[in-house]
Design a protein around this motif. Structure first.
Motif, mmCIF file in Angstrom:
data_model
loop_
_atom_site.group_PDB
_atom_site.id
_atom_site.type_symbol
_atom_site.label_atom_id
_atom_site.label_comp_id
_atom_site.label_asym_id
_atom_site.label_seq_id
_atom_site.Cartn_x
_atom_site.Cartn_y
_atom_site.Cartn_z
ATOM 1 N N LEU A 100 44.083 40.825 -9.831
ATOM 2 C CA LEU A 100 43.739 39.648 -10.631
ATOM 3 C C LEU A 100 43.549 38.389 -9.795
ATOM 4 O O LEU A 100 43.002 37.394 -10.264
ATOM 5 N N LYS A 101 44.041 38.438 -8.574
ATOM 6 C CA LYS A 101 44.076 37.272 -7.707
ATOM 7 C C LYS A 101 42.727 36.536 -7.674
ATOM 8 O O LYS A 101 42.657 35.317 -7.790
ATOM 9 N N GLY A 102 41.681 37.306 -7.547
ATOM 10 C CA GLY A 102 40.347 36.719 -7.360
ATOM 11 C C GLY A 102 39.945 35.802 -8.505
ATOM 12 O O GLY A 102 39.432 34.695 -8.281
ATOM 13 N N ASN A 103 40.180 36.234 -9.707
ATOM 14 C CA ASN A 103 39.815 35.377 -10.826
ATOM 15 C C ASN A 103 41.018 35.095 -11.711
ATOM 16 O O ASN A 103 41.011 35.362 -12.912
ATOM 17 N N TRP A 104 42.058 34.590 -11.097
ATOM 18 C CA TRP A 104 43.280 34.321 -11.838
ATOM 19 C C TRP A 104 43.057 33.222 -12.877
ATOM 20 O O TRP A 104 43.629 33.284 -13.982
ATOM 21 N N ASP A 105 42.228 32.265 -12.545
ATOM 22 C CA ASP A 105 42.027 31.169 -13.487
ATOM 23 C C ASP A 105 41.498 31.704 -14.823
ATOM 24 O O ASP A 105 41.965 31.298 -15.892
ATOM 25 N N ASP A 106 40.548 32.630 -14.735
ATOM 26 C CA ASP A 106 40.026 33.205 -15.972
ATOM 27 C C ASP A 106 41.093 34.033 -16.669
ATOM 28 O O ASP A 106 41.308 33.914 -17.880
ATOM 29 N N ALA A 107 41.751 34.879 -15.873
ATOM 30 C CA ALA A 107 42.772 35.742 -16.464
ATOM 31 C C ALA A 107 43.862 34.901 -17.118
ATOM 32 O O ALA A 107 44.338 35.199 -18.219
ATOM 33 N N PHE A 108 44.199 33.810 -16.464
ATOM 34 C CA PHE A 108 45.268 32.950 -16.985
ATOM 35 C C PHE A 108 44.829 32.286 -18.288
ATOM 36 O O PHE A 108 45.566 32.239 -19.272
ATOM 37 N N SER A 109 43.603 31.804 -18.290
ATOM 38 C CA SER A 109 43.199 31.079 -19.489
ATOM 39 C C SER A 109 43.022 32.024 -20.678
ATOM 40 O O SER A 109 43.073 31.595 -21.821
ATOM 41 N N GLU A 110 42.871 33.310 -20.390
ATOM 42 C CA GLU A 110 42.742 34.246 -21.508
ATOM 43 C C GLU A 110 44.056 34.927 -21.843
ATOM 44 O O GLU A 110 44.142 35.688 -22.809
ATOM 45 N N ALA A 111 45.081 34.653 -21.035
ATOM 46 C CA ALA A 111 46.346 35.348 -21.255
ATOM 47 C C ALA A 111 46.964 34.919 -22.582
ATOM 48 O O ALA A 111 46.782 33.800 -23.053
ATOM 49 N N GLU A 112 47.719 35.915 -23.123
ATOM 50 C CA GLU A 112 48.379 35.623 -24.392
ATOM 51 C C GLU A 112 49.766 35.080 -24.069
ATOM 52 O O GLU A 112 50.563 35.755 -23.396
ATOM 53 N N ILE A 113 50.027 33.861 -24.520
ATOM 54 C CA ILE A 113 51.326 33.262 -24.208
ATOM 55 C C ILE A 113 52.026 32.946 -25.512
ATOM 56 O O ILE A 113 51.497 32.207 -26.359
ATOM 57 N N THR A 114 53.181 33.533 -25.692
ATOM 58 C CA THR A 114 53.940 33.234 -26.906
ATOM 59 C C THR A 114 55.136 32.374 -26.533
ATOM 60 O O THR A 114 55.786 32.600 -25.509
ATOM 61 N N VAL A 115 55.403 31.398 -27.373
ATOM 62 C CA VAL A 115 56.504 30.482 -27.101
ATOM 63 C C VAL A 115 57.571 30.671 -28.174
ATOM 64 O O VAL A 115 57.266 30.663 -29.364
ATOM 65 N N VAL A 116 58.778 30.888 -27.739
ATOM 66 C CA VAL A 116 59.897 30.999 -28.671
ATOM 67 C C VAL A 116 60.953 29.973 -28.246
ATOM 68 O O VAL A 116 61.329 29.925 -27.078
ATOM 69 N N VAL A 117 61.379 29.156 -29.174
ATOM 70 C CA VAL A 117 62.439 28.193 -28.871
ATOM 71 C C VAL A 117 63.617 28.479 -29.786
ATOM 72 O O VAL A 117 63.449 28.639 -30.996
ATOM 73 N N GLU A 118 64.778 28.593 -29.185
ATOM 74 C CA GLU A 118 65.975 28.851 -29.986
ATOM 75 C C GLU A 118 66.980 27.751 -29.710
ATOM 76 O O GLU A 118 67.386 27.540 -28.587
ATOM 77 N N THR A 119 67.365 27.066 -30.763
ATOM 78 C CA THR A 119 68.302 25.960 -30.608
ATOM 79 C C THR A 119 69.533 26.222 -31.460
ATOM 80 O O THR A 119 69.422 26.691 -32.582
ATOM 81 N N THR A 120 70.669 25.937 -30.908
ATOM 82 C CA THR A 120 71.870 25.905 -31.730
ATOM 83 C C THR A 120 72.398 24.479 -31.681
ATOM 84 O O THR A 120 72.570 23.909 -30.607
ATOM 85 N N VAL A 121 72.602 23.934 -32.889
ATOM 86 C CA VAL A 121 73.177 22.597 -32.932
ATOM 87 C C VAL A 121 74.679 22.773 -32.992
ATOM 88 O O VAL A 121 75.212 23.312 -33.953
ATOM 89 N N LYS A 122 75.331 22.360 -31.944
ATOM 90 C CA LYS A 122 76.757 22.685 -31.837
ATOM 91 C C LYS A 122 77.619 21.645 -32.495
ATOM 92 O O LYS A 122 78.559 21.942 -33.212
ATOM 93 N N SER A 123 77.373 20.429 -32.227
ATOM 94 C CA SER A 123 78.239 19.404 -32.796
ATOM 95 C C SER A 123 77.372 18.205 -33.086
ATOM 96 O O SER A 123 76.196 18.161 -32.770
#
Lengths: 518, 396
Positions: B362-385
């Motif tokens: 992938l090195k050669g065209n990483w920019d393309d591969a990166f822009s097409e990559a599937e990126i999922t974001v998960v945020v987990e918060t616990t409010v403690k006090s």
């Protein structure tokens, strides 16, 4: 004129070779030939037991001999015999007179004029009696003594305050009082063909390394000199590395230091007429250790020992580091500090190296002047010095305030080193390192420092490597090197001492256990 | 013995002469640069270099020695040259003291310069022995010479003030702390792109003499960032984006976030999150990389403007924070993937570390591969006090 002065010693030398004669008049003639007209040589004629057939004479030095002892000598010679109805005819030998007549503690018969003269010059009383073949030496030494005072150059807070004096016997007694060990040997020696200075070599027989005492004696025997006025003469003539700027012989004014040196298996050399005794062999670290280290608790002792190690490094290196950083390695100074230094130097017309040399020289000048100046005007030096160096020079823009601080800290640090003579050596080392770092930067600094280090590694003191116990590394001696371990851990003597065991093990104090056992 | 002694003496005497005190410079003969600006010159192909030089006598209050008068603590000069080093040499024509770079705090590039390419700048500033790798680097839309000659309020030397801003950049968390070291690292790496902090002049200072004129004095602000692709700047990142970048590049673990109250859209509460941990898990399926970005954090409610009790709020507050942080992360990922197509989030690094052989493909065209990559974001918060606060109905 030259003929007379050349001839005179020869006749005295001739006379000195003679023996004591039975005839009093012969002896008196010899004495007069040798001592001449010196006003302090006193002669007192007497009649033995009051009998006119037995004339005699005593000789003693005014001021060197104790007058009361001389009185006792005369009393026993003149009156005791007649009181006890002794027959003067029986008193024909020195031995009989000594045992039957004399009440003095020390009476020795003497056969040679040379011995008689040297004893008299030392303050003893010389007795000649007509018809007795030998003379007698009665110990009567007693002169004005300074008395035991606090040592001037080595001070401490906790610990004994007595220092050595100019009288050798007082000094040896001061040490003997501390070590009541029959193994303590104090051997006499005389050095100096004219001064005939008494030298005493003290050591503890079963602690000292075999051969060390012989080596010391050999080196002392090798000294051929007319006069010994201070222990410095001896020091320079027996040290291992005469060209080295390091002191390889320790000198002290403190009896407790001398005693502790003896207990470490070292040899102490006492020299008459000086309060400074010599200790061999010597290691570099001893100059940084102080008696207080052992008298205070070990936390305190160790802490202040570390402080002194810092003082040693600062007094040796601080000006060089400052000059090096400010003139070559500006990138090594934190920016804030660099700005402060630069602003202080903004108006200074000299390069840093020159500025440092000027200030260091000014400091040494003040120190020397303060030392040589008569005491009443000593204060003037400190006032003028601090005003000129501290205030006026900075205000005039001649030196930067930073340089004043550097020089002041360096000066103070050099006074924190307990051994005065080695702190002098350090102060001198400072200049080559300063010059090298001021011209070659870090390279010069490192080169001179390592040259110094290598030199210190290469030299020895009476066969012992100078940097012992760091190099060669002796693990058991580390307990008393950088730090001072607690007393209950210091259970062995230094590596070169004979008998290693100092005290019992497991001496750490603890409260009694619950079952009552210790 | 004697001959050896003479030889040593000769060497000792000669060696200092050979050195001729090479490199000897008194510290007060140096023009210490605190900040440097880089811009395009007026003539095409030239570089305009500006330097903020400290004047020690005025930068430090003098006690004792007479100082050089009271004036500005800095002296700013600008020169042009066909290369950076040429411009620096040209400074010698103006500066009476030798320009000294080892204490430089900051390098500011203009937007135009950065867009033209920073190869030269990275090369020069890493190659020169007098320059340090811990110098901060920033890009500015304003003129660099203005930025570096702006006198700031608290610190005497402005370069130092920006240095402090950079040191504490994680507290506001609005710009990455980029220095030469990190810049060189990302610049030379094939699996990541550079991002550089942004400084700008903002009229935020309040004049003591004319307090009425709010914000009349220009101050340097550290906020936002500039995204690079290869060696050229491709565009700006907002302050929010910059926080996202901080999560990826500097493992930001603390910060505050303002979220709306669950029962009202006007009331706000402030949450302080801490011990945030971002974990990127790459995967590789059918020739295309995938990334799972997971942020876990715990938060405290530090300012509660809502009318509910903390207990009631706790769950909703966590969700609100989740949304905010997800928005931040997705925003910056979106910009990286689609707007600039530049992997300045170091996702390529993560991928390469896990799939070295696949990376080679992938090195050669990483920019393309990166822009097409599937990126999922998960945020987990616990409010403690949270803050103990009475609701508007009184203490319950």
């Amino acid at each position: 004129m030259p003929d007379v002065s050349e001839e005179k010693p020869d006749t005295i030398q001739e006379e000195l070779k003679k023996s004591v004669q039975p005839k009093l008049s012969d002896n008196v003639a010899v004495m007069e030939a040798i001592m001449g007209q010196s006003v302090d040589v006193l002669k007192r004629d007497f009649m033995l037991c009051g009998s006119t057939d037995h004339p005699g004479a005593i000789y003693f030095l005014d001021g060197m001999a104790d007058a009361t002892i001389v009185d006792v000598v005369l009393k026993s010679l003149i009156t005791y015999g007649s009181e006890r109805k002794l027959d003067p005819e029986r008193l024909t030998t020195a031995d009989i007179i000594r045992t039957e007549l004399m009440i003095n503690a020390s009476v020795k018969p003497v056969e040679h004029i040379k011995d008689a003269i040297s004893a008299m010059i030392s303050g003893d009383t010389l007795v000649f009696i007509d018809g007795v073949e030998q003379g007698m030496i009665v110990s009567s030494r007693g002169w004005k003594d300074r008395g035991v005072e606090e040592p001037a150059s080595e001070n401490n807070v906790r610990g004994p305050r007595d220092g050595f004096t100019e009288t050798i016997r007082t000094n040896t007694a001061n040490v003997r009082r501390r070590i009541r060990d029959p193994h303590l040997r104090i051997e006499p020696m005389v050095i100096g063909t004219r001064t005939m200075t008494d030298i005493n070599i003290a050591y503890i027989q079963d602690l000292v390394k075999p051969g060390l005492v012989d080596e010391v004696k050999k080196r002392l025997d090798g000294i051929k000199i007319d006069a010994i006025l201070e222990s410095g003469y001896i020091e320079e003539l027996i040290e291992d590395s005469p060209l080295s700027p390091f002191n390889t012989v320790q000198s002290t004014e403190r009896p407790d230091k001398a005693a502790s040196a003896l207990l470490e298996g070292r040899v102490v050399i006492f020299i008459d007429n000086t309060p400074v005794v010599l200790i061999v062999p010597t290691f570099f670290w001893q100059f940084i250790q102080a008696p207080d280290d052992y008298y205070n608790r070990y936390w305190v002792g160790s802490f202040f020992r570390i402080v002194r190690y810092f003082a040693f490094l600062i007094s040796l290196l601080l000006p060089s580091i400052y000059v090096m950083l400010v003139s070559f390695h500006h990138e090594m100074i934190p920016t804030q500090l660099a700005l402060t230094i630069a602003s202080g130097r903004e108006v200074v017309p000299f390069p840093v190296l020159l500025e440092a040399l000027i200030m260091e020289l000014a400091f040494e000048l003040m120190r020397e002047a303060g030392l040589r100046m008569p005491k009443p005007i000593g204060q003037a030096v400190s006032i003028v010095g601090s005003l000129i160096i501290g205030q006026a020079a900075v205000q005039a823009g001649l030196v930067s305030p930073f340089m004043v601080i550097v020089v002041a800290i360096t000066g103070i640090s050099s006074f924190a080193i307990p051994s005065y003579s080695s702190s002098l050596a350090l102060r001198m080392f400072r200049f080559p390192i300063l010059l090298a770092s001021g011209t070659m930067g870090l390279l010069g600094f490192a080169a001179t420092f390592f040259a110094l280090l290598l030199h210190a590694l290469s030299i020895r003191s009476f066969g012992e490597p100078y940097l012992t116990p760091l190099s060669p590394y002796r693990p058991s001696d580390q307990r008393d090197m950088m730090l001072r371990a607690p007393m209950w851990m210091l259970n062995s003597r230094p590596g070169f001492a004979q008998d290693q065991d100092r005290m019992g093990h497991d001496q750490m104090p603890a409260p009694p256990k619950k079952d009552g056992s210790q | 013995m004697k001959r050896i002694g003479y030889c040593i003496l000769l060497i000792v005497l000669v060696v200092p002469m050979l050195t001729s005190c090479m490199g000897l410079r008194q510290i007060n003969e140096l023009a210490m640069v605190a900040a440097v600006g880089l811009d395009l010159g007026e003539k095409p192909g030239t570089v305009r270099l500006s330097a903020q030089i400290i004047r020690p006598a005025d930068a430090r209050g003098q006690t004792g020695a007479p100082s050089g008068g009271t004036g500005e603590p800095i002296y700013s000069i600008t020169t042009e040259g066909s290369s950076i080093f040429d411009a620096i040499r040209n400074m010698g024509q103006i500066s009476s003291r030798r320009v000294y770079w080892a204490h430089n705090f900051l390098i500011v590039m203009s937007e135009q310069y950065a867009r033209k390419g920073i190869d030269d700048m990275v090369d020069f500033f890493t190659r020169n022995h007098e320059l340090r790798m811990n110098t901060w680097v920033a890009v500015s839309a304003d003129k660099p010479e203005e930025v570096i000659s702006t006198v700031t309020g608290l610190e005497v030397v402005p370069g130092e003030a920006v240095d402090r801003l950079f040191r504490d950049h994680r507290i506001p968390g609005r710009a990455p702390g980029t220095n030469m070291m990190s810049l060189e690292e990302s610049h030379l790496s094939s699996s990541t792109q550079s991002v550089i902090a942004r400084v700008s002049l903002q009229p935020r200072g309040v004049s003591n003499k004319k307090p009425g004129e709010h914000g009349s004095i220009q101050q340097v602000e550290l906020k936002g960032a500039a995204a690079f692709k290869e060696s050229k700047m491709v565009g700006w990142l907002t302050a929010d984006d910059a926080r996202g970048v901080l999560f990826f590049l500097e493992r930001l673990d603390k910060g505050i976030e303002v979220v709306t109250c669950p029962d009202s859209s006007t009331d706000m509460m402030t949450l302080e999150f801490n011990s945030a941990k971002l974990k990127v898990t790459p995967s590789y399926t059918q020739g295309s990389p995938k990334f799972k970005v997971r942020l876990t954090t715990s938060a405290d409610i530090v300012e509660n403007g809502c009318s509910q009790t903390t207990e009631q709020l706790r769950k909703d507050a966590g969700e609100g924070l989740d949304q905010e942080l997800t928005k931040t992360l997705e925003g910056v990922i979106d910009k990286a993937q689609h707007k600039y197509q530049s992997d300045f989030l170091k996702l390529g690094d993560v991928f390469r570390n896990k799939y070295p052989t696949e990376w080679k493909k992938l090195k050669g065209n990483w920019d393309d591969a990166f822009s097409e990559a599937e990126i999922t974001v998960v945020v987990e918060t616990t409010v403690k006090s949270g803050v103990v606060k009475a609701t508007r109905e009184g203490i319950k």
